[in-house]
Write a protein that holds these residues in place. Sequence first.
Motif, PDB file in Angstrom:
ATOM      1  N   VAL A 151       0.831  -1.201   0.000  1.00  0.00           N
ATOM      2  CA  VAL A 151       0.000   0.000   0.000  1.00  0.00           C
ATOM      3  C   VAL A 151       0.867   1.253   0.000  1.00  0.00           C
ATOM      4  O   VAL A 151       0.515   2.268  -0.617  1.00  0.00           O
ATOM      5  CB  VAL A 151      -0.978  -0.012   1.201  1.00  0.00           C
ATOM      6  CG1 VAL A 151      -0.232   0.071   2.535  1.00  0.00           C
ATOM      7  CG2 VAL A 151      -1.982   1.129   1.086  1.00  0.00           C
ATOM      8  N   SER A 152       2.027   1.209   0.658  1.00  0.00           N
ATOM      9  CA  SER A 152       2.926   2.371   0.650  1.00  0.00           C
ATOM     10  C   SER A 152       3.429   2.641  -0.756  1.00  0.00           C
ATOM     11  O   SER A 152       3.628   3.802  -1.156  1.00  0.00           O
ATOM     12  CB  SER A 152       4.104   2.142   1.602  1.00  0.00           C
ATOM     13  OG  SER A 152       4.839   0.984   1.234  1.00  0.00           O
ATOM     14  N   GLU A 153       3.657   1.580  -1.537  1.00  0.00           N
ATOM     15  CA  GLU A 153       4.100   1.735  -2.914  1.00  0.00           C
ATOM     16  C   GLU A 153       2.972   2.273  -3.790  1.00  0.00           C
ATOM     17  O   GLU A 153       3.197   3.089  -4.679  1.00  0.00           O
ATOM     18  CB  GLU A 153       4.608   0.392  -3.447  1.00  0.00           C
ATOM     19  CG  GLU A 153       5.828  -0.126  -2.689  1.00  0.00           C
ATOM     20  CD  GLU A 153       6.182  -1.574  -2.996  1.00  0.00           C
ATOM     21  OE1 GLU A 153       7.312  -1.993  -2.669  1.00  0.00           O
ATOM     22  OE2 GLU A 153       5.317  -2.301  -3.551  1.00  0.00           O
ATOM     23  N   LEU A 154       1.758   1.827  -3.510  1.00  0.00           N
ATOM     24  CA  LEU A 154       0.598   2.269  -4.275  1.00  0.00           C
ATOM     25  C   LEU A 154       0.374   3.772  -4.139  1.00  0.00           C
ATOM     26  O   LEU A 154       0.237   4.484  -5.135  1.00  0.00           O
ATOM     27  CB  LEU A 154      -0.652   1.518  -3.819  1.00  0.00           C
ATOM     28  CG  LEU A 154      -1.944   1.987  -4.485  1.00  0.00           C
ATOM     29  CD1 LEU A 154      -2.280   1.100  -5.670  1.00  0.00           C
ATOM     30  CD2 LEU A 154      -3.113   2.013  -3.513  1.00  0.00           C
ATOM     31  N   VAL A 155       0.333   4.259  -2.898  1.00  0.00           N
ATOM     32  CA  VAL A 155       0.017   5.680  -2.697  1.00  0.00           C
ATOM     33  C   VAL A 155       1.179   6.579  -3.129  1.00  0.00           C
ATOM     34  O   VAL A 155       0.993   7.782  -3.307  1.00  0.00           O
ATOM     35  CB  VAL A 155      -0.377   5.970  -1.229  1.00  0.00           C
ATOM     36  CG1 VAL A 155      -1.612   5.172  -0.839  1.00  0.00           C
ATOM     37  CG2 VAL A 155       0.772   5.675  -0.270  1.00  0.00           C
ATOM     38  N   GLY A 156       2.361   6.004  -3.306  1.00  0.00           N
ATOM     39  CA  GLY A 156       3.500   6.777  -3.767  1.00  0.00           C
ATOM     40  C   GLY A 156       3.592   6.891  -5.278  1.00  0.00           C
ATOM     41  O   GLY A 156       4.456   7.602  -5.799  1.00  0.00           O
ATOM     42  N   LEU A 157       2.698   6.213  -6.007  1.00  0.00           N
ATOM     43  CA  LEU A 157       2.754   6.230  -7.468  1.00  0.00           C
ATOM     44  C   LEU A 157       2.366   7.591  -8.034  1.00  0.00           C
ATOM     45  O   LEU A 157       1.431   8.241  -7.551  1.00  0.00           O
ATOM     46  CB  LEU A 157       1.807   5.171  -8.046  1.00  0.00           C
ATOM     47  CG  LEU A 157       2.199   3.706  -7.869  1.00  0.00           C
ATOM     48  CD1 LEU A 157       1.060   2.802  -8.341  1.00  0.00           C
ATOM     49  CD2 LEU A 157       3.486   3.376  -8.623  1.00  0.00           C
ATOM     50  N   ASP A 158       3.082   8.002  -9.073  1.00  0.00           N
ATOM     51  CA  ASP A 158       2.714   9.176  -9.857  1.00  0.00           C
ATOM     52  C   ASP A 158       2.168   8.720 -11.209  1.00  0.00           C
ATOM     53  O   ASP A 158       2.382   7.563 -11.622  1.00  0.00           O
ATOM     54  CB  ASP A 158       3.932  10.080 -10.076  1.00  0.00           C
ATOM     55  CG  ASP A 158       4.376  10.774  -8.802  1.00  0.00           C
ATOM     56  OD1 ASP A 158       3.520  11.021  -7.922  1.00  0.00           O
ATOM     57  OD2 ASP A 158       5.587  11.073  -8.682  1.00  0.00           O
ATOM     58  N   ILE A 159       1.490   9.616 -11.884  1.00  0.00           N
ATOM     59  CA  ILE A 159       0.910   9.271 -13.179  1.00  0.00           C
ATOM     60  C   ILE A 159       1.979   8.767 -14.142  1.00  0.00           C
ATOM     61  O   ILE A 159       1.776   7.795 -14.884  1.00  0.00           O
ATOM     62  CB  ILE A 159       0.171  10.486 -13.781  1.00  0.00           C
ATOM     63  CG1 ILE A 159      -1.051  10.837 -12.922  1.00  0.00           C
ATOM     64  CG2 ILE A 159      -0.259  10.212 -15.218  1.00  0.00           C
ATOM     65  CD1 ILE A 159      -1.767  12.100 -13.338  1.00  0.00           C
ATOM     66  N   ASP A 160       3.143   9.396 -14.110  1.00  0.00           N
ATOM     67  CA  ASP A 160       4.220   9.009 -15.031  1.00  0.00           C
ATOM     68  C   ASP A 160       4.812   7.633 -14.725  1.00  0.00           C
ATOM     69  O   ASP A 160       5.572   7.096 -15.538  1.00  0.00           O
ATOM     70  CB  ASP A 160       5.348  10.050 -14.996  1.00  0.00           C
ATOM     71  CG  ASP A 160       4.936  11.367 -15.640  1.00  0.00           C
ATOM     72  OD1 ASP A 160       3.924  11.374 -16.366  1.00  0.00           O
ATOM     73  OD2 ASP A 160       5.617  12.382 -15.410  1.00  0.00           O
ATOM     74  N   ASP A 161       4.472   7.076 -13.569  1.00  0.00           N
ATOM     75  CA  ASP A 161       4.962   5.738 -13.224  1.00  0.00           C
ATOM     76  C   ASP A 161       4.170   4.646 -13.936  1.00  0.00           C
ATOM     77  O   ASP A 161       4.549   3.473 -13.897  1.00  0.00           O
ATOM     78  CB  ASP A 161       4.879   5.509 -11.714  1.00  0.00           C
ATOM     79  CG  ASP A 161       5.853   6.386 -10.939  1.00  0.00           C
ATOM     80  OD1 ASP A 161       6.947   6.635 -11.462  1.00  0.00           O
ATOM     81  OD2 ASP A 161       5.524   6.805  -9.807  1.00  0.00           O
TER      82      ASP A 161
END
Length: 298
Positions: A151-161
């Motif tokens: 979940v920490s990786e999910l909320v850290g995602l940006d559109i460009d990822d």
Amino acid sequence: MREPLEGFLRHLELGRGRSPHTVRAYEGDLVSMLGAAEQDGAGALKDIDLAKLRRWLGRQSESGLSRSTLARRTAAVRSFTAWAVREGLLETDPALRLGSPKRHQHLPEVLHAEQTRRMLSGLAEAADGGDPVAVRDVALVELLYATGIRVSELVGLDIDDVDLGALTIRVLGKGNKERTVPFGLPAANALVRWLGARRALVIANSGSALFLGRRGGRLGQRQARETVDSALHGLGDTAASGPHALRHTAATHLLDGGADLRSVQELLGHSSLATTQLYTHVSVERLRSSYVQAHPRA
């Protein structure tokens, strides 16, 4: 003894790239140990010996702490004293022979494929009206299940990822290690729809965050957990809870489908293959349960 502790915490954050959450956990464990050592007569770091550490750990155990917490605190102390030896703050490592109880290895709760289908179908129906938050929730859960990311990786995602052409996302995991994780068409379709609905929530400080909260800021971990908990609770026939249940489910379904252990390790971002091997036990247990239910001579 605060100075060496602060030096170690800086080492964790800057030298090893540990997250703020992890650094706080280490700090809490070490403050407990150092405080107990001072009460036990240690006036400086060099005064801490194995006997003091064992007495501290024994009192921790008597206070009712779980095996996993005791194991974590022991690991924190070992890391600290080993670092102190490397830095020349200690001549010998007093924690080399410090033992701790083994963790109970609980098999994670996972969803069956039919439960996963019902959960995702329910979310999709709720999003039929076009509410941006409901559309976001479909994309969020689809992506968690498709990729098994934290979940920490999910909320850290940006559109460009997100690379919709290659059907992959770029994830920044533990220790600031970057990896590329594939996803399928259902998650891609959900993301495309969310990117269209996202515009309704955008505010000045939304930035490039992939997932937004109701007020337009980057979605937080607590909000993501609440979304997943609500979806799982709606099933009514599982004890699974939280985003990690979807991570467990994704890993187990991959292994059930024939994926090799190394590939699953890479997808999940596990540093040790032993961590990934836990999911093979889940698959075996599911197979055993199906066998007992279905085979007339079981």
